[in-house]
Design a protein around this motif. Structure first.
Motif, PDB file in Angstrom:
ATOM      1  N   ASP A  26       0.857  -1.187   0.000  1.00  0.00           N
ATOM      2  CA  ASP A  26       0.000   0.000   0.000  1.00  0.00           C
ATOM      3  C   ASP A  26       0.895   1.239   0.000  1.00  0.00           C
ATOM      4  OD1 ASP A  26      -2.028   1.851   0.222  1.00  0.00           O
ATOM      5  OD2 ASP A  26      -2.430   1.411   2.335  1.00  0.00           O
ATOM      6  N   ARG A  47      -5.730   0.565   0.748  1.00  0.00           N
ATOM      7  CA  ARG A  47      -6.099  -0.313  -0.369  1.00  0.00           C
ATOM      8  C   ARG A  47      -4.884  -0.489  -1.268  1.00  0.00           C
ATOM      9  NH1 ARG A  47     -11.132  -2.590   0.738  1.00  0.00           N
ATOM     10  NH2 ARG A  47     -12.047  -1.147   2.223  1.00  0.00           N
ATOM     11  N   ILE A  48      -4.838  -1.624  -1.949  1.00  0.00           N
ATOM     12  CA  ILE A  48      -3.715  -1.908  -2.838  1.00  0.00           C
ATOM     13  C   ILE A  48      -4.223  -1.891  -4.264  1.00  0.00           C
ATOM     14  CG2 ILE A  48      -1.964  -3.595  -3.468  1.00  0.00           C
ATOM     15  CD1 ILE A  48      -2.116  -4.547  -0.527  1.00  0.00           C
TER      16      ILE A  48
END
Length: 171
Positions: A145, A151-152
Motif C-alpha cells: 500500500d 487499499r492496494i
C-alpha cells in the motif's frame, strides 16, 4: 550488487513460481497458484472472477514460457529462469507488465471482498497461500500500500511484483 549476488536472488525467486517444488516452472504451477487463491477467498472456478484468475494464470504462463523456455519443453528450469526470464524481465519491465497484469488484476479482484479495493490484510492472505511465511506476508502486504490509503491498487502490486521478480533485485 554483483552478478553472483543478483543471480542468487533471482534463483530464490524461482521457488515462488515453482509451486509444486518439481524443480521446474510449468503450466500446472500457475494453475496451482490460481486454485489456491480462489480457495482462500471462497471463489468458484466457474465464476467470472474465477475464470479471470485462471485466464490470467494461463496468460502469465504463456508469457513466462515465451520469455524463458528456450528448449521448448513446456517447462522453465531454474537455469532458464535465472539466465533468461530474470534478465529479460529486468531489461524490459513493460514486457513483464504485459504478462503479469491479467493475473495480478484478477487476483486483486478476488481479494477485493467489499468492492473498495484489496486491503493489505487480503494481500497477506494471497501471499500466504502462495507460500510466503505469515510474518513476512503481513510485512510485505503492508508495504504494498505505497500511497497509504488502506487499499492496494493494480499499479502498486504490479510495481512491487515486478521489482521482486527481477526488474529491481533489491525489492
Amino acid at each position: 550488487m554483483d552478478s553472483a549476488e543478483y543471480e542468487r536472488k533471482i534463483a530464490a525467486r524461482f521457488a515462488t513460481f515453482d509451486q509444486d517444488g518439481s524443480g521446474y516452472i510449468d503450466r500446472e504451477d500457475f494453475s496451482t497458484a490460481a486454485r489456491a487463491v480462489l480457495a482462500e477467498f471462497g471463489t468458484t472456478a466457474r465464476s467470472y472472477k474465477g475464470q479471470a484468475v485462471f485466464n490470467g494464470a494461463e496468460a502469465f504462463w504463456q508469457g513466462m514460457a515465451g520469455i524463458a523456455d528456450v528448449d521448448g519443453d513446456q517447462r522453465v528450469s531454474r537455469e532458464e529462469f535465472v539466465t533468461g526470464a530474470a534478465k529479460r524481465l529486468r531489461d524490459s519491465p513493460d514486457r513483464f507488465a504485459e504478462i503479469a497484469r491479467p493475473f495480478l488484476a484478477a487476483v486483486i479482484a478476488v481479494a477485493d471482498e467489499d468492492g473498495a479495493g484489496a486491503t493489505p490484510r487480503a494481500a497477506a492472505r494471497v501471499l500466504g497461500v502462495l507460500g510466503t511465511p505469515a510474518e513476512l506476508a503481513d510485512q510485505v502486504a503492508a508495504a504494498l500500500d505505497a500511497d497509504g490509503d488502506g487499499r492496494i491498487s493494480e499499479d502498486e502490486i504490479l510495481a512491487a511484483f515486478a521489482g521482486y521478480c527481477g526488474v529491481d533485485p533489491d525489492a
